[in-house]
Structure formats: C-alpha cells, structure tokens
Design a protein around this motif. Sequence first.
Motif, short mmCIF file in Angstrom:
data_model
loop_
_atom_site.label_atom_id
_atom_site.label_comp_id
_atom_site.label_asym_id
_atom_site.label_seq_id
_atom_site.Cartn_x
_atom_site.Cartn_y
_atom_site.Cartn_z
N MET A 1 -0.72 -31.74 -16.64
CA MET A 1 -1.64 -31.67 -17.77
C MET A 1 -1.24 -32.66 -18.83
SD MET A 1 -2.18 -28.45 -20.36
CE MET A 1 -3.09 -28.68 -21.89
N LYS A 2 -2.19 -33.41 -19.35
CA LYS A 2 -1.88 -34.36 -20.41
C LYS A 2 -1.61 -33.62 -21.70
CE LYS A 2 -4.16 -38.56 -18.85
NZ LYS A 2 -5.11 -39.62 -19.22
N ILE A 3 -0.53 -33.97 -22.36
CA ILE A 3 -0.19 -33.29 -23.61
C ILE A 3 -0.48 -34.17 -24.80
CG2 ILE A 3 1.61 -31.95 -22.49
CD1 ILE A 3 3.65 -33.83 -23.77
N ILE A 4 -0.87 -35.41 -24.56
CA ILE A 4 -1.12 -36.34 -25.65
C ILE A 4 -2.62 -36.45 -25.85
CG2 ILE A 4 -0.70 -38.64 -26.56
CD1 ILE A 4 1.80 -36.94 -26.06
N CYS A 5 -3.08 -36.16 -27.06
CA CYS A 5 -4.51 -36.15 -27.33
C CYS A 5 -5.09 -37.55 -27.28
CB CYS A 5 -4.77 -35.53 -28.71
SG CYS A 5 -4.22 -33.82 -28.82
N ALA A 6 -6.33 -37.64 -26.88
CA ALA A 6 -6.98 -38.94 -26.70
C ALA A 6 -7.09 -39.71 -27.99
CB ALA A 6 -8.37 -38.72 -26.11
N VAL A 118 4.73 -42.64 -33.26
CA VAL A 118 6.11 -42.83 -32.82
C VAL A 118 6.57 -41.65 -31.98
CG1 VAL A 118 8.50 -43.14 -33.57
CG2 VAL A 118 6.65 -44.20 -34.86
N ILE A 119 6.27 -40.44 -32.45
CA ILE A 119 6.67 -39.25 -31.71
C ILE A 119 6.02 -39.22 -30.33
CG2 ILE A 119 6.50 -36.73 -31.66
CD1 ILE A 119 6.83 -36.77 -34.70
N GLU A 120 4.75 -39.63 -30.25
CA GLU A 120 4.06 -39.68 -28.95
C GLU A 120 4.83 -40.57 -27.97
OE1 GLU A 120 -0.19 -41.11 -27.00
OE2 GLU A 120 0.46 -41.88 -28.94
N GLY A 121 5.22 -41.75 -28.43
CA GLY A 121 5.95 -42.66 -27.56
C GLY A 121 7.29 -42.10 -27.16
N PRO A 130 9.33 -32.43 -27.43
CA PRO A 130 7.87 -32.33 -27.49
C PRO A 130 7.36 -31.38 -28.57
CG PRO A 130 8.61 -32.29 -25.22
CD PRO A 130 9.85 -32.19 -26.07
N LYS A 131 8.19 -30.45 -29.00
CA LYS A 131 7.77 -29.53 -30.05
C LYS A 131 7.41 -30.28 -31.33
CE LYS A 131 10.64 -25.64 -28.46
NZ LYS A 131 11.74 -24.73 -28.82
N GLN A 132 8.09 -31.40 -31.57
CA GLN A 132 7.79 -32.17 -32.76
C GLN A 132 6.37 -32.72 -32.71
OE1 GLN A 132 10.72 -35.07 -33.94
NE2 GLN A 132 12.43 -33.81 -33.23
N PHE A 133 5.94 -33.11 -31.52
CA PHE A 133 4.57 -33.58 -31.34
C PHE A 133 3.59 -32.45 -31.63
CE2 PHE A 133 0.77 -33.80 -28.70
CZ PHE A 133 0.24 -35.03 -29.09
N ALA A 134 3.89 -31.26 -31.13
CA ALA A 134 3.01 -30.11 -31.33
C ALA A 134 2.86 -29.77 -32.81
CB ALA A 134 3.54 -28.90 -30.56
N HIS A 135 3.99 -29.74 -33.53
CA HIS A 135 3.96 -29.37 -34.94
C HIS A 135 3.13 -30.35 -35.76
CE1 HIS A 135 6.75 -26.27 -34.11
NE2 HIS A 135 7.83 -27.00 -34.05
#
Length: 203
Positions: A1-6, A118-121, A130-135
Amino acid sequence: MKIICAYLLPILFSFIFNAGASENCSSVPDELDQMATADQSLRYDGHNIGLKGPEERADWNLKVQTLNHVNGEKLKSILDRCGWPSEETLDGRSSSAAQLIAQHSDHDDQLQMRALAVIEGRVRNGTVDPKQFAHLSDRIQLRRTGKQIYGTQLLVSNEGITLPSTEIDDIDSVNKRRKALGMESVEAYIAQAKESQFGKVTR
C-alpha cells in the motif's frame, strides 16, 4: 500500500539540503532540543495547570502562537544551514524535534510542505520514522480540509483527550493506514495519551 499521498509528488525538492553540508551544525541537536522543550512545556502548562477565564486563555494562546512563529523561523534557519536531521546524521530525537516544530508551524504552509517533502524522501530510504510523516501529514490535512488520514492529532477538551469522529473516515480504515506505517491502533494511541496526562501530539 502506498503511504505517500499523491499531492506530495509535485513538491519542489530543491528545498532539500544535505545535512552537515554547512558549518555550525554541531549545535543543531541542542537547538532543536531547546525548541521542542519550550514548545511542550508551554502546552503542558496550558493543558494541565488550568487557565482561569477567557482572558487567561487568550494570553496563553498568544504565547503559543508567538513561540510557534519564533521556533518556525529558527527551524528554517537550521534547514538552510544544515538540512534536515535524521537518525543516520544526528539522532532520532533531533529529527522528531524538527518534525514537532514544523507540525506546530501552521502559520507557515511553505515550511510545513518543505518539511513534509524532506520527511517523505527520508521515509522512502528508511532514515526517518514513518510516524513523523503521519503526524505532519495529518496536521497539514487537518488545516486544509478539516480531515485526518492517520488520526494523530488528538483534541484536549473538557471531555478529555479524544479523536473527533468528524475528522476521520472511519476507525477501521485509519487503523489499517496506521498499521501500514508500523503504528499502534487509534484506541491504544488515545489510551497512551491519557496515561501520560498530556497527549504527545495534542494541538
């Protein structure tokens, strides 16, 4: 599942700088630690000491907004000088502190999107939790649409610490997305926040 939004795909990656590429970066961990400590201490005081009346609440809100602006400017300076801290370059705590400051910089959309890019990369190459991306993703989405994707932004009110049902699609879907990032369930997350007496990612 992709976790990075388009919506992240067109972000300009020219904002991403190599950590340690500039001098005067040895102080970054201490700088970020001081900023995050000030951020959380002020919020802790407001939520736990109690504010008497609307005037005191307004004064506290002004202090929070002022600190958010000051910390946001400091974070931009750090990013320009040294890039984004990560577990491999400095330490995990510094990266988490930077994410926290960006998360509370709701006044600066450009800074939040810069940090999220930056966090995405870093999530893609495994050097940031990955929690940082979610927050941060939830913070931006909540500000822009009134909705959350991962249910990380808890609300503290007279009813306690909650995740408003109007801000998510449904608990099962949110928990599936959280699990994909290695996060605990929403129910466990809220329980932990209540036990700590202060939600780790409250607003």
